[in-house]
Write an enzyme that holds these catalytic residues in place. Structure first.
Site, PDB file in Angstrom:
ATOM      1  N   LYS A 243     -10.116  14.433  37.082  1.00  0.00           N
ATOM      2  CA  LYS A 243      -9.264  15.007  37.123  1.00  0.00           C
ATOM      3  C   LYS A 243      -8.847  14.973  39.125  1.00  0.00           C
ATOM      4  O   LYS A 243      -9.574  14.991  39.606  1.00  0.00           O
ATOM      5  CB  LYS A 243      -8.392  15.345  36.661  1.00  0.00           C
ATOM      6  CG  LYS A 243      -8.443  14.859  34.965  1.00  0.00           C
ATOM      7  CD  LYS A 243      -7.697  13.819  34.725  1.00  0.00           C
ATOM      8  CE  LYS A 243      -8.177  13.278  33.755  1.00  0.00           C
ATOM      9  NZ  LYS A 243      -8.019  13.060  32.295  1.00  0.00           N
TER      10      LYS A 243
HETATM   11  C1  PLP Z   1      -7.392  14.053  30.735  1.00  0.00           C
HETATM   12  C2  PLP Z   1      -6.903  13.409  30.125  1.00  0.00           C
HETATM   13  C3  PLP Z   1      -6.114  14.155  28.933  1.00  0.00           C
HETATM   14  C4  PLP Z   1      -7.041  15.074  28.523  1.00  0.00           C
HETATM   15  O1  PLP Z   1      -7.068  16.242  29.099  1.00  0.00           O
HETATM   16  P1  PLP Z   1      -8.628  17.522  29.308  1.00  0.00           P
HETATM   17  O2  PLP Z   1      -9.337  17.721  30.764  1.00  0.00           O
HETATM   18  O3  PLP Z   1      -9.870  16.244  28.996  1.00  0.00           O
HETATM   19  O4  PLP Z   1      -8.514  17.785  27.951  1.00  0.00           O
HETATM   20  C5  PLP Z   1      -5.099  13.728  28.689  1.00  0.00           C
HETATM   21  N1  PLP Z   1      -4.454  12.848  28.892  1.00  0.00           N
HETATM   22  C6  PLP Z   1      -4.569  11.756  29.699  1.00  0.00           C
HETATM   23  C7  PLP Z   1      -3.141  10.625  30.299  1.00  0.00           C
HETATM   24  C8  PLP Z   1      -5.696  12.120  30.471  1.00  0.00           C
HETATM   25  O5  PLP Z   1      -6.192  11.711  31.336  1.00  0.00           O
END
Ligand code: PLP
Length: 378
Positions: free
Chosen positions: A189
């Site tokens: 992210k």
């Molecule tokens: C990364 C992501 C998640 C989940 O996040 P985690 O930290 O991996 O649990 C949920 N929704 C979207 C759209 C994502 O990109």
């Protein structure tokens, strides 16, 4: 896979930028004698809250946990329906099933690739309790329209803003307004704590409940007194992770500016004659979490990805349509139900985009894409 990431000439589709100051800070936390949730978690929470215009924020060990707790806080449970998009990371709808509720998919808008707001009202039934939109690649939906629909039908909103930290809607930061907003700090992210997440809450009462839900439902009082009055999970973030997040948050604006600059360069360099569909040219709202193109129907994506990999370039797939996974087919979903999400899910390709990349890297991706899609030999 691992080999590619250690090869200095391989360009992955993303890579985190962790600076030496953060690494030293993490070492300090490790030496401090307190490594799980503690002062770093509190510091990160107050910085995130300040970032979100003073709204209460609680950090968690994943974005998925943020969504799960968001659903709990919204009172979603057995028999409830939650409207969402089939074009997301599968966590988005898995959490709805895990809550005992039913995901009700609405097709994606072919241009924004986000949930099509025009189709939401037709999907509302007496069992609908909430809307769970996703801001794919960091591009938010029209939040004024979304919240108008929610208000008209008395629905809660849980924003899956996992990819949208640093994005804005009409000048307001994502998280600074709205109902429940979930962020992820997973390694890919825009800012990361290796794994982690946060939820922005409507009020302090929700913050107290979120604290209980993230750690076994425990309430602490006085000298070592405790009680448990709800079933909670194990969703707390460690201080080691929180310290990484603090180092990243300092650099968010720099990261976002750099991503925008590189995305702009993709629009300037990408060969428009290849028949690919580019993302919306949004330089107002998006944090440019990803730069994604749709490949023309004639191109076999797996082959394109393999050939780009041989050229030293990593291409991601974010995401195949969720309703076509076997779990979801067992729940009754089938091909043809959400044609835009299905076509996007089949043809989407994530090109490399991360702050430490250079403009020359962008040019190399564009050049190799042209070479491969035109079938030219090197
Ligand atoms: C990364 C992501 C998640 C989940 O996040 P985690 O930290 O991996 O649990 C949920 N929704 C979207 C759209 C994502 O990109």
């Amino acid at each position: 896979m691992m080999k590619s990431y250690s090869d200095p000439n391989f360009l992955p589709f993303t890579r985190p930028s962790i600076d030496e100051e953060t690494i030293a800070g993490v070492a300090e936390v490790l030496r401090s004698g307190w490594i799980t949730s503690g002062p770093q978690v509190q510091a990160l929470e107050s910085q995130l809250s300040a970032w979100c215009g003073g709204r209460p924020v609680r950090v968690l060990n994943s974005g998925t946990a943020a969504l799960e707790i968001g659903l709990r806080l919204a009172g979603i449970g057995g028999g409830d329906e939650v409207i969402t998009t089939p074009l997301s990371w599968v966590a988005t709808s898995n959490v709805i099933i895990a809550a005992g509720a039913k995901p009700v998919f609405v097709d994606a808008d072919p241009v924004t690739r986000n949930i099509d707001l025009d189709l939401i009202e037709a999907a509302i039934t007496p069992a609908t309790r909430a809307i769970l939109p996703v801001y794919l690649a960091g591009l938010p939906v029209d939040l004024d329209r979304l919240y108008a629909i929610a208000a008209k039908h008395g629905l809660r909103v849980i924003e899956d803003a996992a990819q949208a930290f640093g994005s804005t809607w009409r000048g307001a930061r994502i998280g600074a307004r709205g109902d429940l907003v979930a962020f992820s700090f997973q390694a890919n992210k825009n800012i990361t704590s290796a794994e982690g997440g946060a939820i922005v809450l409507p009020g302090e009462a929700d913050a107290a409940l979120a604290e209980k839900l993230r750690l076994q439902g425990v309430i602490r009082f006085g000298e070592n007194g405790m009680d448990v009055d709800v079933v909670g999970g194990k969703f707390n973030l460690t201080d080691v992770a929180a310290r990484i997040g603090i180092g990243q948050l300092k650099r968010l604006e720099e990261f976002t500016a750099r991503r925008r600059e590189l995305a702009r360069h993709y629009f300037d360099c990408f060969d428009r004659s290849l028949g690919c569909e580019l993302p919306p040219e949004d330089f107002r709202h998006s944090n440019w979490h990803m730069f994604q193109v749709l490949l023309p129907e004639r191109v076999k994506r797996a082959e394109f990805i393999a050939r780009m990999r041989s050229a030293g370039i990593g291409i991601g797939v974010h995401y195949p349509a969720i309703h076509l996974f076997s779990l979801y087919r067992r729940l009754g979903f089938r091909d043809g139900q959400f044609p835009h999400a299905e076509r996007i899910g089949r043809s989407i390709a994530t090109l490399p985009l991360f702050p430490a990349m250079s403009k020359t890297d962008v040019e190399r991706v564009c050049r190799e894409t042209t070479r491969i899609l035109k079938g030219e030999e090197k």
